[in-house]
Design a protein around this motif. Structure first.
Motif, PDB file in Angstrom:
ATOM      1  N   CYS A 120      35.149  29.935  40.762  1.00 20.33           N
ATOM      2  CA  CYS A 120      34.138  30.970  40.520  1.00 20.33           C
ATOM      3  C   CYS A 120      34.399  32.259  41.284  1.00 20.33           C
ATOM      4  O   CYS A 120      33.695  33.247  41.077  1.00 20.33           O
ATOM      5  CB  CYS A 120      32.750  30.431  40.848  1.00 20.33           C
ATOM      6  SG  CYS A 120      32.244  29.074  39.766  1.00 20.33           S
ATOM      7  N   GLN A 177      21.117  33.547  39.192  1.00 28.63           N
ATOM      8  CA  GLN A 177      21.857  34.590  38.490  1.00 28.63           C
ATOM      9  C   GLN A 177      22.768  35.281  39.492  1.00 28.63           C
ATOM     10  O   GLN A 177      22.332  35.737  40.538  1.00 28.63           O
ATOM     11  CB  GLN A 177      20.921  35.617  37.871  1.00 28.63           C
ATOM     12  CG  GLN A 177      21.698  36.732  37.164  1.00 28.63           C
ATOM     13  CD  GLN A 177      20.799  37.721  36.489  1.00 28.63           C
ATOM     14  OE1 GLN A 177      19.983  37.340  35.652  1.00 28.63           O
ATOM     15  NE2 GLN A 177      20.935  38.980  36.838  1.00 28.63           N
ATOM     16  N   THR A 232      25.433  38.336  39.645  1.00 28.81           N
ATOM     17  CA  THR A 232      25.963  39.495  38.940  1.00 28.81           C
ATOM     18  C   THR A 232      27.404  39.730  39.361  1.00 28.81           C
ATOM     19  O   THR A 232      27.704  39.804  40.554  1.00 28.81           O
ATOM     20  CB  THR A 232      25.109  40.738  39.242  1.00 28.81           C
ATOM     21  OG1 THR A 232      23.755  40.461  38.840  1.00 28.81           O
ATOM     22  CG2 THR A 232      25.619  41.958  38.501  1.00 28.81           C
ATOM     23  N   VAL A 233      28.279  39.813  38.371  1.00 27.75           N
ATOM     24  CA  VAL A 233      29.706  40.037  38.599  1.00 27.75           C
ATOM     25  C   VAL A 233      30.181  41.135  37.654  1.00 27.75           C
ATOM     26  O   VAL A 233      29.522  41.458  36.666  1.00 27.75           O
ATOM     27  CB  VAL A 233      30.524  38.748  38.390  1.00 27.75           C
ATOM     28  CG1 VAL A 233      30.152  37.687  39.428  1.00 27.75           C
ATOM     29  CG2 VAL A 233      30.338  38.188  36.990  1.00 27.75           C
ATOM     30  N   CYS A 289      32.030  38.567  33.750  1.00 27.50           N
ATOM     31  CA  CYS A 289      31.770  37.126  33.749  1.00 27.50           C
ATOM     32  C   CYS A 289      32.732  36.355  32.847  1.00 27.50           C
ATOM     33  O   CYS A 289      32.948  35.165  33.049  1.00 27.50           O
ATOM     34  CB  CYS A 289      30.320  36.834  33.390  1.00 27.50           C
ATOM     35  SG  CYS A 289      29.854  37.184  31.691  1.00 27.50           S
ATOM     36  N   PRO A 317      29.194  31.684  26.690  1.00 28.71           N
ATOM     37  CA  PRO A 317      28.983  33.119  26.878  1.00 28.71           C
ATOM     38  C   PRO A 317      28.226  33.739  25.699  1.00 28.71           C
ATOM     39  O   PRO A 317      28.463  33.391  24.539  1.00 28.71           O
ATOM     40  CB  PRO A 317      30.406  33.681  26.971  1.00 28.71           C
ATOM     41  CG  PRO A 317      31.212  32.538  27.503  1.00 28.71           C
ATOM     42  CD  PRO A 317      30.606  31.314  26.853  1.00 28.71           C
ATOM     43  N   GLN A 367      26.490  36.923  29.593  1.00 29.45           N
ATOM     44  CA  GLN A 367      26.199  35.849  30.539  1.00 29.45           C
ATOM     45  C   GLN A 367      26.632  34.494  30.010  1.00 29.45           C
ATOM     46  O   GLN A 367      26.823  34.307  28.812  1.00 29.45           O
ATOM     47  CB  GLN A 367      24.703  35.820  30.850  1.00 29.45           C
ATOM     48  CG  GLN A 367      23.837  35.573  29.634  1.00 29.45           C
ATOM     49  CD  GLN A 367      22.362  35.758  29.903  1.00 29.45           C
ATOM     50  OE1 GLN A 367      21.939  36.058  31.014  1.00 29.45           O
ATOM     51  NE2 GLN A 367      21.542  35.562  28.889  1.00 29.45           N
ATOM     52  N   PHE A 398      26.199  33.331  35.534  1.00 28.82           N
ATOM     53  CA  PHE A 398      27.023  34.494  35.831  1.00 28.82           C
ATOM     54  C   PHE A 398      26.721  35.559  34.788  1.00 28.82           C
ATOM     55  O   PHE A 398      26.693  35.271  33.587  1.00 28.82           O
ATOM     56  CB  PHE A 398      28.509  34.121  35.827  1.00 28.82           C
ATOM     57  CG  PHE A 398      28.900  33.309  37.028  1.00 28.82           C
ATOM     58  CD1 PHE A 398      29.268  33.945  38.205  1.00 28.82           C
ATOM     59  CD2 PHE A 398      28.883  31.924  36.994  1.00 28.82           C
ATOM     60  CE1 PHE A 398      29.618  33.208  39.323  1.00 28.82           C
ATOM     61  CE2 PHE A 398      29.233  31.178  38.101  1.00 28.82           C
ATOM     62  CZ  PHE A 398      29.601  31.822  39.273  1.00 28.82           C
ATOM     63  N   SER A 453      27.084  39.882  33.579  1.00 30.01           N
ATOM     64  CA  SER A 453      27.700  41.208  33.659  1.00 30.01           C
ATOM     65  C   SER A 453      26.902  42.159  32.778  1.00 30.01           C
ATOM     66  O   SER A 453      26.402  41.766  31.721  1.00 30.01           O
ATOM     67  CB  SER A 453      29.147  41.163  33.160  1.00 30.01           C
ATOM     68  OG  SER A 453      29.904  40.230  33.887  1.00 30.01           O
TER      69      SER A 453
END
Length: 143
Positions: A29, A79, A81-82, A85, A103, A119, A132, A134
């Motif tokens: 991850c 959650q 945030t990246v 994702c 996704p 996500q 995850f 974005s």
């Protein structure tokens, strides 16, 4: 927030195997091991501004308020945030980790706008649900 500023909320997750959790959280991850106390089964991880503590049950002090059943963390998702994702989702799928939710791009209303979120969800080795996410941008609400 800069990584040298401590967040006001950092969840500590009770886990069963620190090595298995670190393999998942760090290797798959993308989290970074900030520091650990292996003799206590403890690790502090970060990914950007996301912080989480992992604590292996039975080593050191545990915060157990009632009976524990697997999977852990029922009723909550974290959650994270990246930037992208899809990269994390691909790494998990390459490692043959089943995603809890594939996704997707979902639009959430916030007043007169919608915020787009790319996500997916996955459970860690103890069953904690991680989402995850974005940004997919913003748009006006269509009425």
């Amino acid at each position: 927030m800069a990584n040298d500023v401590e967040p006001a909320l950092v969840p500590e997750l009770l886990i069963t195997d620190l090595d298995a959790s670190l393999a998942f959280w760090v290797q798959l991850c993308g989290f970074t091991l900030r520091y650990s106390r292996p003799e206590e089964g403890f690790a502090y991880l970060t990914l950007g501004d996301a912080h989480v503590m992992l604590d292996q049950a039975g080593l050191g002090r545990d915060w157990i308020t009632g009976p524990l059943d697997l999977p852990r963390g029922r009723g909550i998702n974290f959650q994270i945030t990246v930037e992208d994702c899809s990269t994390i989702a691909a790494a998990l799928e390459d490692a043959q980790i089943e995603l809890f939710m594939q996704p997707e791009t979902k639009w959430y209303r916030i007043d007169d706008e919608e915020a787009g979120v790319r996500q997916f969800c996955v459970t860690d080795p103890d069953g904690y649900l991680l989402r995850f996410a974005s940004s997919a941008g913003r748009r006006p609400v269509v009425r």
